[in-house]
Design an enzyme around this catalytic site. Structure first.
Site, PDB file in Angstrom:
ATOM      1  N   GLU A 442      22.765   2.173  79.450  1.00 19.64           N
ATOM      2  CA  GLU A 442      23.384   0.978  78.868  1.00 19.64           C
ATOM      3  C   GLU A 442      24.867   0.882  79.216  1.00 19.64           C
ATOM      4  OE1 GLU A 442      21.296  -1.016  77.915  1.00 19.64           O
ATOM      5  OE2 GLU A 442      19.648   0.385  77.660  1.00 19.64           O
ATOM      6  N   GLY A 443      25.222   1.379  80.390  1.00 25.99           N
ATOM      7  CA  GLY A 443      26.619   1.417  80.825  1.00 25.99           C
ATOM      8  C   GLY A 443      27.207   2.765  80.466  1.00 25.99           C
TER       9      GLY A 443
END
Length: 591
Positions: A442-443
């Site tokens: 998610e980053g």
């Protein structure tokens, strides 16, 4: 591994005594008829039972077995199908979902606690419903009414699952360079072709259908991020009457062999002119996907917290029973050959660090969740805007700081066990392996820090930050004399963060490299300061709570946090102040 016990008393303390969530729910008409204090605790108690009895016992064996792949088919570990069925039949996939499509409609402040319990019981298991809930959020917010009616009820019911298909072999964070294509057919359908990697739950045997949300580019799309569209691509096509039709032309090419979360299927997904449907507007898919991504970012932060909580529970049980050496002040267990290791200063340091970071993280994630609720349900536009700005500011902090803390706390828990912590049968090394991914997906946390520093602070001239700073300062300034031992160091930490914010804002105007150079340490300093705010609020509630041992434990942990953990901000501040120059002293070939 010790039996998992849901921290219901602490959740109730945070919701009712620290943040007075029931009063907030009552003030929001959309929530007032849905939830109150009694309902909230009933929901959490049931979720705690489910986590402890149906899911947690599977965790160790599922890690050993892992997922199986054979000729595009993925099989989950023994017991997962039955546990998922129990989970779905209880309505838990839709705990925060829209009641119009079968969801429970609980506020995020409640679903966040549910997520913690499920992920603490098994992070790998928790990923399946988490991705489905996130996909539902994007569909609900951006899809046509027809798509909502066709897909949301079965997804909330847990009959169908969801996945998020972003990453490609050559394109991770830089989604603007994706190659997956979606060709319009002129009748509302699109043909989607491309390969996606690292797709959690892209294929499995838990549900009868999987609904993929796929980022792709249309033939005439502008270059870069502004040319990305979002497509809904089902594993099985859905007939007009809602029944399942033919298998879509997509398949799982393989599953990854990973460091952790072995029971979660991480898939390579191949789309070969698969039939899909546009979600939202053409070329605006990134905004639609970020509705899901932002949900998942807080959810991933909660995974870090959940792993730390499970590690802490295991470590405390072990430290109370493991006999090694004598206390520095002399024998405490005189009838035994040695004292329990909980008497030793370093073991206490590790346990208290875990306790302080877990409980601070639970308060912080709840605080962010409540801002999400205000942003969604408040009728006053100014209230909504303020909450939206705080969510934007704090989401990257929640994702990165909670997961960094999750790794630290799981490692501390492993260390408490000594050599036994390195042995698989005790479960502590699994928690370390499992939680490690939370800092990456998610980053990555470096990207979260860049988002915080670049977009959420520098990008608006510090306006979002100032709203948070003003709230913290107002709380500290309005505190009573009994709370001064917590609010005085809180104000000092806030002064430090204010100064760092002003410094980076000033430097960034002359050198764009200063944003990235300061970002990671700045986010960490922000996180410790935010936790100080949480601990000051918890201390205030504990002081008002009376003489119960629970409150004494809260106050002791708060004092430890301010004495031993908050001072970390000083070294972080020194790193931020050092600037970017030292990062560019070497040429690429000198590394």
């Amino acid at each position: 591994m010790a039996e998992y016990k849901a921290p219901l008393r602490d959740m109730r303390f945070v919701l009712e005594e620290v943040f007075e969530a029931p009063a907030m729910w009552a003030s929001l008409p959309a929530l007032a008829e849905v939830v109150d204090a009694e309902t909230a605790m009933a929901v959490l108690e049931e979720a705690g039972k489910l986590a402890g009895t149906a899911i947690a016992p599977l965790s160790r064996a599922a890690d050993e077995e892992g997922c199986h792949y054979a000729d595009t088919v993925v099989t989950t570990p023994k017991g997962f199908i039955e546990a998922y069925r129990t989970y779905a039949e209880g309505g838990w996939v839709g705990v925060g979902g829209d009641p119009a499509f079968g969801g429970m409609g609980m506020p995020k402040a409640i679903s966040a606690q549910v997520e913690e319990m499920i992920n603490a019981s098994s992070l790998a298991f928790g990923l399946y419903p988490m991705l489905t809930s996130g996909a539902c959020l994007s569909i609900s917010a951006h899809a046509s009414e027809a798509l909502k009616q066709q897909y949301l009820p079965n997804m909330y019911a847990g009959t169908w699952a969801g996945s998020m298909c972003l990453t490609e072999p050559h394109a991770g964070t830089d989604l603007g360079i994706i190659r997956t294509r979606a060709v319009p057919q002129g009748d509302g359908r699109y043909k989607v072709s491309g390969t996606k990697i690292f797709i959690t739950g892209g294929e499995h045997d838990l549900t009868e259908n999987i609904i993929h949300l796929v980022l792709a580019k249309l033939p005439d799309a502008p270059p870069g991020p502004k040319g990305i569209s979002l497509l809904l691509v089902p594993k099985f096509l859905v007939n007009e009457d809602g029944s399942l039709g033919a298998r879509n032309t997509l398949s799982c090419g393989s599953i990854e062999h990973k460091m952790g979360i072995q029971a979660s299927a991480t898939c390579v997904m191949n789309f070969d002119e698969a039939e899909g449907y546009l979600v939202g507007e053409e070329n605006k898919g990134l905004a639609a996907m970020f509705t899901m991504m932002n949900y998942e970012r807080l959810g991933v932060g909660i995974q870090g917290l959940a792993s730390g909580e499970r590690s802490y529970q295991n470590a405390v049980d072990y430290a109370r029973e493991r006999l090694q050496s004598r206390s520095p002040t002399g024998a405490q267990a005189k009838d035994k050959m040695a004292d329990p290791i909980i008497v030793h200063p370093d073991v206490r340091r590790m346990l208290l660090t875990m306790k302080a970071m877990n409980e601070g993280g639970r308060a912080f994630s709840t605080y962010v969740a409540m801002q999400l609720d205000v942003a969604k349900y408040a009728e006053d536009a100014a209230q909504r805007t303020r909450a939206e700005n705080l969510v934007a500011l704090l989401t990257p902090v929640a994702k990165a700081f909670l997961t960094d803390a999750g790794l630290e706390t799981t490692v501390h828990g492993q260390q408490v066990f000594g050599g036994h912590g390195y042995i698989r049968e005790w479960g502590q090394e699994q928690l370390v392996r499992d939680v490690r991914i939370t800092q990456i997906y998610e980053g990555t946390n470096g990207i979260q820090a860049l988002d915080l520093m670049g977009r959420k602070v520098v990008g608006n001239g510090g306006a979002f930050y100032q709203a948070f700073s003003d709230e913290v300062r107002a709380f500290a300034n309005n505190a009573g004399p009994a709370e001064a031992e917590f609010t005085v160091p809180l104000l000092a930490a806030l002064d430090n963060l204010d100064a760092l914010t002003a410094l980076v804002l000033d430097r960034a105007a002359g050198d764009a490299r200063e944003i990235g150079a300061a970002s990671v340490e700045y986010l960490q300093a922000f996180g410790y300061t935010a936790y100080a705010y949480m601990w000051a609020r918890m201390a205030k509630a504990a002081l008002a709570g009376g003489s119960e041992a629970f409150y004494a434990s809260k106050l002791g942990t708060a004092r430890f946090y301010f004495a031993r953990l908050l001072p970390r901000i000083h070294s972080l501040a020194a790193s931020v102040k050092a600037g970017s120059a030292s990062l560019y002293l070497l040429e690429a070939e000198q590394f």
